[in-house]
Structures are given as C-alpha cells and as structure tokens.
Design a protein around this motif. Sequence first.
Motif, PDB file in Angstrom:
ATOM      1  N   GLN A  89      14.272  -0.367  14.381  1.00  0.00           N
ATOM      2  CA  GLN A  89      12.890   0.024  13.820  1.00  0.00           C
ATOM      3  C   GLN A  89      13.018   0.677  12.568  1.00  0.00           C
ATOM      4  N   PHE A  90      12.392   0.165  11.581  1.00  0.00           N
ATOM      5  CA  PHE A  90      12.312   0.617  10.028  1.00  0.00           C
ATOM      6  C   PHE A  90      11.068   1.102   9.682  1.00  0.00           C
ATOM      7  N   CYS A  91      10.942   2.062   8.631  1.00  0.00           N
ATOM      8  CA  CYS A  91       9.653   2.300   7.986  1.00  0.00           C
ATOM      9  C   CYS A  91       9.785   1.897   6.731  1.00  0.00           C
ATOM     10  N   LEU A  92       8.660   1.660   5.883  1.00  0.00           N
ATOM     11  CA  LEU A  92       8.640   1.312   4.506  1.00  0.00           C
ATOM     12  C   LEU A  92       7.483   1.680   3.763  1.00  0.00           C
ATOM     13  N   ASP A  93       7.417   2.334   2.639  1.00  0.00           N
ATOM     14  CA  ASP A  93       6.427   2.685   1.841  1.00  0.00           C
ATOM     15  C   ASP A  93       6.061   1.757   1.101  1.00  0.00           C
ATOM     16  N   VAL A  94       4.802   0.990   1.114  1.00  0.00           N
ATOM     17  CA  VAL A  94       4.139   0.266  -0.062  1.00  0.00           C
ATOM     18  C   VAL A  94       3.345   0.755  -0.913  1.00  0.00           C
ATOM     19  N   GLY A  95       3.279   2.068  -1.201  1.00  0.00           N
ATOM     20  CA  GLY A  95       2.524   2.492  -2.130  1.00  0.00           C
ATOM     21  C   GLY A  95       2.121   2.088  -3.614  1.00  0.00           C
ATOM     22  N   GLU A  96       3.125   1.154  -3.944  1.00  0.00           N
ATOM     23  CA  GLU A  96       2.993   0.462  -5.281  1.00  0.00           C
ATOM     24  C   GLU A  96       2.144  -0.801  -5.197  1.00  0.00           C
TER      25      GLU A  96
ATOM     26  N   SER B  50       5.476   9.912  12.874  1.00  0.00           N
ATOM     27  CA  SER B  50       5.762  11.086  12.250  1.00  0.00           C
ATOM     28  C   SER B  50       7.146  11.414  11.585  1.00  0.00           C
ATOM     29  N   LYS B  51       8.130  10.858  12.298  1.00  0.00           N
ATOM     30  CA  LYS B  51       9.519  10.772  12.018  1.00  0.00           C
ATOM     31  C   LYS B  51       9.577   9.836  10.777  1.00  0.00           C
ATOM     32  N   GLY B  52       9.000   8.632  10.753  1.00  0.00           N
ATOM     33  CA  GLY B  52       9.028   7.682   9.658  1.00  0.00           C
ATOM     34  C   GLY B  52       8.441   8.267   8.287  1.00  0.00           C
ATOM     35  N   GLN B  53       6.998   9.139   8.538  1.00  0.00           N
ATOM     36  CA  GLN B  53       6.731   9.579   7.272  1.00  0.00           C
ATOM     37  C   GLN B  53       7.536  10.776   6.843  1.00  0.00           C
ATOM     38  N   ALA B  54       8.200  11.529   7.654  1.00  0.00           N
ATOM     39  CA  ALA B  54       9.006  12.627   7.192  1.00  0.00           C
ATOM     40  C   ALA B  54      10.217  12.133   6.548  1.00  0.00           C
ATOM     41  N   LEU B  55      10.830  10.831   6.879  1.00  0.00           N
ATOM     42  CA  LEU B  55      11.783  10.510   6.391  1.00  0.00           C
ATOM     43  C   LEU B  55      11.475   9.774   4.793  1.00  0.00           C
ATOM     44  N   LEU B  56      10.493   9.130   4.809  1.00  0.00           N
ATOM     45  CA  LEU B  56       9.862   8.388   3.675  1.00  0.00           C
ATOM     46  C   LEU B  56       9.638   9.366   2.641  1.00  0.00           C
ATOM     47  N   ARG B  57       9.080  10.794   3.243  1.00  0.00           N
ATOM     48  CA  ARG B  57       8.741  11.958   2.132  1.00  0.00           C
ATOM     49  C   ARG B  57      10.235  12.469   1.780  1.00  0.00           C
ATOM     50  N   TRP B  58      10.855  12.592   2.467  1.00  0.00           N
ATOM     51  CA  TRP B  58      12.255  13.249   2.290  1.00  0.00           C
ATOM     52  C   TRP B  58      13.044  12.522   1.104  1.00  0.00           C
ATOM     53  N   HIS B  59      13.136  11.103   1.269  1.00  0.00           N
ATOM     54  CA  HIS B  59      13.631  10.057   0.007  1.00  0.00           C
ATOM     55  C   HIS B  59      12.781  10.377  -1.076  1.00  0.00           C
ATOM     56  N   GLN B  60      11.474  10.513  -1.204  1.00  0.00           N
ATOM     57  CA  GLN B  60      10.819  10.458  -2.404  1.00  0.00           C
ATOM     58  C   GLN B  60      11.014  11.903  -3.095  1.00  0.00           C
TER      59      GLN B  60
ATOM     60  N   ARG C  78      20.950   6.041  -1.658  1.00  0.00           N
ATOM     61  CA  ARG C  78      20.786   6.314  -0.417  1.00  0.00           C
ATOM     62  C   ARG C  78      21.788   5.216  -0.036  1.00  0.00           C
ATOM     63  N   ASN C  79      22.342   5.543   1.252  1.00  0.00           N
ATOM     64  CA  ASN C  79      22.958   4.555   2.164  1.00  0.00           C
ATOM     65  C   ASN C  79      21.944   3.336   2.588  1.00  0.00           C
ATOM     66  N   ARG C  80      22.480   2.405   3.444  1.00  0.00           N
ATOM     67  CA  ARG C  80      21.431   1.234   3.671  1.00  0.00           C
ATOM     68  C   ARG C  80      20.251   1.842   4.791  1.00  0.00           C
ATOM     69  N   ALA C  81      20.615   2.637   5.554  1.00  0.00           N
ATOM     70  CA  ALA C  81      19.780   3.126   6.670  1.00  0.00           C
ATOM     71  C   ALA C  81      19.061   3.997   6.085  1.00  0.00           C
ATOM     72  N   GLY C  82      19.342   4.694   5.075  1.00  0.00           N
ATOM     73  CA  GLY C  82      18.577   5.804   4.505  1.00  0.00           C
ATOM     74  C   GLY C  82      18.730   7.209   5.399  1.00  0.00           C
ATOM     75  N   SER C  83      19.768   7.145   5.889  1.00  0.00           N
ATOM     76  CA  SER C  83      20.140   8.420   6.534  1.00  0.00           C
ATOM     77  C   SER C  83      20.631   9.523   5.945  1.00  0.00           C
TER      78      SER C  83
ATOM     79  N   GLU D 147      13.935  -0.932   0.530  1.00  0.00           N
ATOM     80  CA  GLU D 147      13.619   0.698   0.566  1.00  0.00           C
ATOM     81  C   GLU D 147      13.289   1.075   2.024  1.00  0.00           C
ATOM     82  N   ALA D 148      13.341   0.126   2.919  1.00  0.00           N
ATOM     83  CA  ALA D 148      13.214   0.251   4.106  1.00  0.00           C
ATOM     84  C   ALA D 148      14.163   1.363   4.890  1.00  0.00           C
ATOM     85  N   VAL D 149      13.720   2.325   5.527  1.00  0.00           N
ATOM     86  CA  VAL D 149      14.512   3.218   6.173  1.00  0.00           C
ATOM     87  C   VAL D 149      14.243   3.315   7.473  1.00  0.00           C
TER      88      VAL D 149
END
Length: 340
Positions: free
Chosen positions: A106-113, A146-156, A170-175, A93-95
């Motif tokens: 550089q990637f971001c990942l939400d581990v909210g679970e 803030s870019k990382g958060q924005a991308l993670l929010r968009w995916h969610q 999603r594609n692998r990069a999450g773009s 799920e890393a973006v």
Amino acid sequence: MLRPLRLLLSGLQTQPSRCCSSFVSRMRYVNRLKEDDEACTAALKDGSIFLFHRLSPLLRCTDVGTFSPATLTCSDVQSVLQRLGSDGSSLKEAVLIGCSEQNQAQFCLDVGELDQAAVEEASQGTFIDLRKAFFLLPAAEAPLVSKGQALLRWHQSTRFCGASGQPTQRNRAGSQRFCRSSSTVYYPKMSAVAVALVSDGKRCLLGRQPSFPRGLYSALAGFCDMGETLEEALCREVAEEVGLEIQSISYSSSQHWPFPHSSFMLGCHALVSPAHTQLCVDCSELEDARWFTVDEITRALQVKPRRGDPPILWLPPKHALANRLIREWVEQQWQSKGGA
Ligand SMILES: NC(=O)C1=CN([C@@H]2O[C@H](COP(=O)(O)OP(=O)(O)OC[C@H]3O[C@@H](n4cnc5c(N)ncnc54)[C@H](O)[C@@H]3O)[C@@H](O)[C@H]2O)C=CC1
Ligand SMILES: [Mg+2]
C-alpha cells in the motif's frame, strides 16, 4: 558496485513469502521493501495507492452512506494522471505505508500539483480535510490514512538537510531521506505525548483547553520532554496543569495521533490520594479541570453530540485514545461496584 546477496535475493521476490504466518510474512515483506528499491518499484506496479491532495485524503462514500479511503491501483492512478495531462513521473513520489491482508503493498501519493476537482472527477472520490476525514472513517481505516498523511507531510518538510542546507534524497519506499553532503540519514519523526486518566478511586479528572469545542473535556496530556521517561512526563504534566501528584501509573495502550502533527500517544491510568484532590489549575494551559463521577461519565458516553446543541459534558470521540481510557475506567468502576 556489487549489491549484497540478501538484497539481490529479496529483489526477486515481489510478494510476501508463504513460509511463515501471514502476519510475519507481511511485516518482513514491508521491511524488505524499505531496504530494496527495485523490489519496492515492482511492488508499486501491483500495489494499491491512496491519493491525497495537499495532505487531504481521497474518500469515497459507500451506498450505505459510510466513507472509506479510495483505493486505486497503480494503473488507475496512471490513467488519472494521463487524463489530466501529467506524464506520470509523479508516481515516483509514492510512499510505502504498509501491506494489506491480501498481501498487496500500500502506498500514498500527494497529487497537490493537479487540479483538485479534476482529480476528484477522474477518480470518483472527494478530498476531505483529515480533521474531518479521520472521524468519518471507520476506526480500523482511519490510522492508515493518518499514517499516509504523516509520511507525506514529513517528506514535504524534510526536503533539505538541517546540517548542510543541501537537498535530501529519499529511498524508493520513502522510509528515509539522505543528505549526500553531510551523510545524514533522516527518518520520519513523531513527538511522544503522555496522556493520563487520573482518578481518586471514585471520580476521574478531565480538563479542557480554550481551543476545545464547547462542552468538551478530555484526559490530561502533554508532550514528553527530551530525556524523560513516560512516568516522569505524566507526573510533570499533571503537576504543571492541575497541581496534583500522581502515583500508581499503569500503562493502557498507545496510538498515532495526526493532530496537529504526528504524535505518538502513550495512554495510562493514574491515581491520586483521595486526601489530596484539591485542584490548582494552571490557566495558561487549561481553561478548566474538574472531577467527574462515574454516573456523569456514563451518561456523557451515551450522549450523541448534535451540531449546535452541545451537551453539558462532551467526551473525546471514539477514535481518540482518551476515549478508550475513559471507557476502561468506567468499566473498572462498574466492575468494582458490582464486586463490592
Ligand atoms: N488522542 C487523544 O486521545 C488525545 C490527544 N491529545 C493530543 O496531545 C497533544 C498534546 O497535548 P497538549 O495538552 O496540547 O500538550 P502540552 O500540555 O504539552 O501543551 C502543548 C504545548 O507544549 C509545547 N510543546 C512541547 N513539546 C512540543 C512538541 N513536540 N510539539 C508541539 N508542542 C510542544 C508547546 O508550547 C505547546 O503549546 C495535542 O496535540 C492533542 O491533540 C491530547 C489529549 C488526548
Ligand atoms: Mg496539556
């Protein structure tokens, strides 16, 4: 299916090329990772990861009491996930968010679970709400988070296709995300916001919304409507909010603003005729708007706001584009005073 030769060749390369300037090669590298899933998977293994927990970034406090985003390697994250009983599949799920000057993806990942406190302990950091974290971080590091958060929010919020109602992939990069059923490609979205520091030549105009902290005044701003130019949006917003007509709009700079969601802020300076400065404030939009002299603004820029003790005038923080516009205006005022 045969893959295009361009992608096959790029897939072999897991580091930025050395043939051009380091900036150019980093930009091309990131662009390639967005297009090539295999290259992106390889880049993740050597990359750095910024962790989030339900959209709050993981920060670490340095020895000198400043904060920085916690940067973990892929294997750091794998061992954190394993320690917490996760099988590590959430790494998928890393973006992708960029490439460091050291050429590391550089990637971001939400581990909210996972349990927040357990991840904090395992990764030696603290998850801090972005509204606070953004201002704790140095101005150079806040935009990446803030870019990382924005991308993670968009995916969610783009898990399902608006046309077919089917899940998107999603594609692998999450773009981007794709709906197989409707063949729709979704790209991360942001709203354009026009912000203007309006001046009558001697004073500048600032307004406050009821939701602002006590004493805070900022440059006038508003979301661009569909089909509008930046200039049209500024003229409309200023007319709506304070009843003035602006002219001589000059562009200053832009920024990504994560609050409340992703906005693309476009900052300008604008003038009103000194003969037409009477404000007619729309109270449904603003609680107050006022003209301020350069002395008042200069004093306010020097004040350090303390909790529980708001000064009479409190300006937007340094990370905000409005702060930059205000400083540019003050500098230009003092320059023209010096030249007079
Ligand atoms: N970074 C900076 O220096 C500054 C940032 N801002 C940001 O700019 C944003 C816009 O400023 P406002 O004066 O509040 O805008 P505004 O004057 O357009 O009023 C907001 C209203 O516009 C409507 N709206 C239209 N399009 C929208 C969209 N795409 N998303 C959300 N609402 C939409 C909603 O009814 C909303 O309540 C705010 O989120 C604020 O945080 C504002 C000033 C300075
Ligand atoms: Mg507004």
